[in-house]
Scaffold this motif. Structure first.
Motif, PDB file in Angstrom:
ATOM      1  N   VAL A  23      -9.249  34.592  -4.123  1.00 43.96           N
ATOM      2  CA  VAL A  23      -8.657  34.352  -5.444  1.00 43.96           C
ATOM      3  C   VAL A  23      -8.860  32.899  -5.850  1.00 43.96           C
ATOM      4  O   VAL A  23      -9.208  32.603  -7.000  1.00 43.96           O
ATOM      5  N   LEU A  24      -8.665  31.982  -4.922  1.00 43.44           N
ATOM      6  CA  LEU A  24      -8.917  30.572  -5.217  1.00 43.44           C
ATOM      7  C   LEU A  24     -10.380  30.354  -5.605  1.00 43.44           C
ATOM      8  O   LEU A  24     -10.680  29.542  -6.491  1.00 43.44           O
ATOM      9  N   SER A  25     -11.278  31.076  -4.965  1.00 45.39           N
ATOM     10  CA  SER A  25     -12.695  30.930  -5.311  1.00 45.39           C
ATOM     11  C   SER A  25     -12.992  31.514  -6.693  1.00 45.39           C
ATOM     12  O   SER A  25     -13.936  31.081  -7.365  1.00 45.39           O
ATOM     13  N   ASP A  26     -12.197  32.497  -7.130  1.00 46.06           N
ATOM     14  CA  ASP A  26     -12.319  33.000  -8.502  1.00 46.06           C
ATOM     15  C   ASP A  26     -11.810  31.965  -9.504  1.00 46.06           C
ATOM     16  O   ASP A  26     -12.417  31.756 -10.565  1.00 46.06           O
ATOM     17  N   LEU A  27     -10.683  31.332  -9.171  1.00 45.10           N
ATOM     18  CA  LEU A  27     -10.117  30.322 -10.061  1.00 45.10           C
ATOM     19  C   LEU A  27     -11.027  29.104 -10.165  1.00 45.10           C
ATOM     20  O   LEU A  27     -11.090  28.450 -11.215  1.00 45.10           O
ATOM     21  N   ASP A  41     -19.185  38.599   0.305  1.00 46.12           N
ATOM     22  CA  ASP A  41     -20.246  38.003  -0.507  1.00 46.12           C
ATOM     23  C   ASP A  41     -19.677  36.945  -1.446  1.00 46.12           C
ATOM     24  O   ASP A  41     -20.308  35.923  -1.710  1.00 46.12           O
ATOM     25  N   LYS A  42     -18.475  37.194  -1.948  1.00 47.07           N
ATOM     26  CA  LYS A  42     -17.849  36.250  -2.873  1.00 47.07           C
ATOM     27  C   LYS A  42     -17.684  34.881  -2.231  1.00 47.07           C
ATOM     28  O   LYS A  42     -17.960  33.854  -2.857  1.00 47.07           O
ATOM     29  N   LEU A  43     -17.252  34.842  -0.971  1.00 44.33           N
ATOM     30  CA  LEU A  43     -17.089  33.558  -0.285  1.00 44.33           C
ATOM     31  C   LEU A  43     -18.436  32.963   0.096  1.00 44.33           C
ATOM     32  O   LEU A  43     -18.625  31.739   0.048  1.00 44.33           O
ATOM     33  N   ARG A  44     -19.374  33.807   0.480  1.00 44.97           N
ATOM     34  CA  ARG A  44     -20.695  33.299   0.881  1.00 44.97           C
ATOM     35  C   ARG A  44     -21.425  32.628  -0.270  1.00 44.97           C
ATOM     36  O   ARG A  44     -22.318  31.798  -0.042  1.00 44.97           O
ATOM     37  N   ARG A  45     -21.068  32.964  -1.512  1.00 46.86           N
ATOM     38  CA  ARG A  45     -21.739  32.344  -2.661  1.00 46.86           C
ATOM     39  C   ARG A  45     -21.384  30.857  -2.816  1.00 46.86           C
ATOM     40  O   ARG A  45     -22.072  30.123  -3.511  1.00 46.86           O
TER      41      ARG A  45
END
Length: 372
Positions: free
Chosen positions: A22-26, A44-48
């Motif tokens: 969620v922090l990576s989305d923000l 994958d979201k964190l690996r980006r």
């Protein structure tokens, strides 16, 4: 605004990593700093994101990080956070001990002060081997001093529950805002047919007190399914023929048991506890020990029942009360309650709080959290 997200270790996708997502989305342009990382085990979201690991990664930390706790203060302080305007640490293992720049804002989302050096230290030490017990005795005092001293590097604490906020105040003498962590409700839903078994679910560790549920169901002759790795010989010896240990299972099996159990038995003390809400989202109630995060997620008489002594007898009495009133628990009400802890609610609350904390500090860069 240049943002750094600091997470203790990235070796799987559990509750702490869901918060990091969620922090990576923000903050989609943020860089991630972590002690060790197993890229195959994260989303994958964190690996980006650009992920920086510590020197522990190079000396076997990806597999043996739990044995390297005495080195973690040095590893965290080796991260160069020069130029970052906002540092958000995600702490359950050590993370807040980074050294932010003098003009940076440091916000710590604290899942818990490190339980293995604070409130659960006696239990972890008692269950360790003789060599580990000696090492714990030698290193724990210094780690506690470091942990307290690094709390002064944090401008604002956000706790995942009021229960954790009280521990932050106890150990660090700091106040904390409370934002409950997110529950991914998308794969949970009530079903029409319910099986004749109770459920315990989650990794089996001493503080979860699964033996209370095992012994209670054995003595009552009730069927109990135990899901999760870690059931040792002593626990299995307590179990009668009505208790089944499934070990670790896949998500589909877990979801099926959540929706078909009579109720979740929750005898431990959790900082927050995601599993009870996942079970409620599946339309099933929770029988919980009245302490810790369960007091913030279970509504007595509407989404579950409490027992007030952490004993087999108290749980047996609670099971009896539940069976007398089981027909009063409405799956629709249970699911609606769980939705109030959903991902979108968490994202809105956390993003809004971080924005307000940034805006309240004079002379710092501004900008919406959601905009990065």
């Amino acid at each position: 605004m240049k943002v750094a997200l600091v997470h203790y270790w990235l070796v799987g996708m559990r509750g702490g990593e869901k918060v990091l997502e969620v922090l990576s989305d923000l903050y989609p342009e943020a860089d991630i700093f972590t002690l060790v990382c197993d890229e195959a085990a994260i989303s994958d979201k964190l690996r980006r994101h650009r992920i920086t690991t510590s020197f522990l990664q190079k000396i076997g930390g990806r597999r043996h990080y739990q044995k390297m706790l005495p080195l973690m203060p040095h590893a965290l302080e080796s991260f160069d956070l020069t130029g970052y305007d906002l540092v958000i640490s995600s702490e359950a293992g050590p993370a807040k001990g980074v050294i932010p720049g003098p003009d940076a804002i440091h916000i710590c989302y604290c899942h818990s002060p490190m339980r293995y050096i604070w409130d659960l230290y006696p239990q972890y030490r008692a269950s360790a081997g003789p060599v580990t017990r000696v090492l714990m005795s030698l290193t724990a005092p210094a780690l506690r001093r470091w942990d307290v001293s690094t709390s002064h590097r944090v401008d604002h604490f956000i706790a995942n529950s009021a229960y954790v906020a009280r521990r932050i105040n106890r150990y660090y003498r700091r106040d904390a805002h409370v934002v409950h962590p997110p529950v991914d409700l998308s794969r949970f839903a009530p079903v029409d047919a319910v099986d004749d078994h109770y459920l315990c679910a989650g990794q089996i560790t001493p503080y979860k007190k699964i033996e209370i549920a095992v012994e209670a169901c054995t003595r009552l002759g009730r069927h109990l399914t135990v899901i999760g790795a870690g059931a040792g010989p002593a626990l299995r010896r307590l179990a009668g023929p009505t208790v089944e240990f499934l070990g670790a299972v896949d998500d589909a099996t877990m979801t099926r048991h959540f929706s078909r159990c009579r109720a979740l038995l929750f005898p431990g003390v959790e900082d927050f506890g995601i599993v009870p809400l996942e079970v409620m989202a599946s339309g099933r109630p929770v029988i919980a020990f009245a302490k810790g995060g369960a007091l913030e997620t279970v509504v007595s008489g509407r989404t579950g029942l409490f027992f007030h002594e952490q004993t087999t007898e108290a749980m047996m009495e609670a099971i009896g009360r539940f069976e007398a009133t089981a027909h009063t628990f409405d799956p629709v009400v249970l699911q609606a309650h769980a939705r109030s802890f959903g991902m979108s609610v968490f994202k809105e609350r956390l993003g809004g709080l971080i924005d307000s904390l940034i805006a309240a500090r004079p002379g710092t860069p501004t900008g919406s959290a959601a905009a990065g």
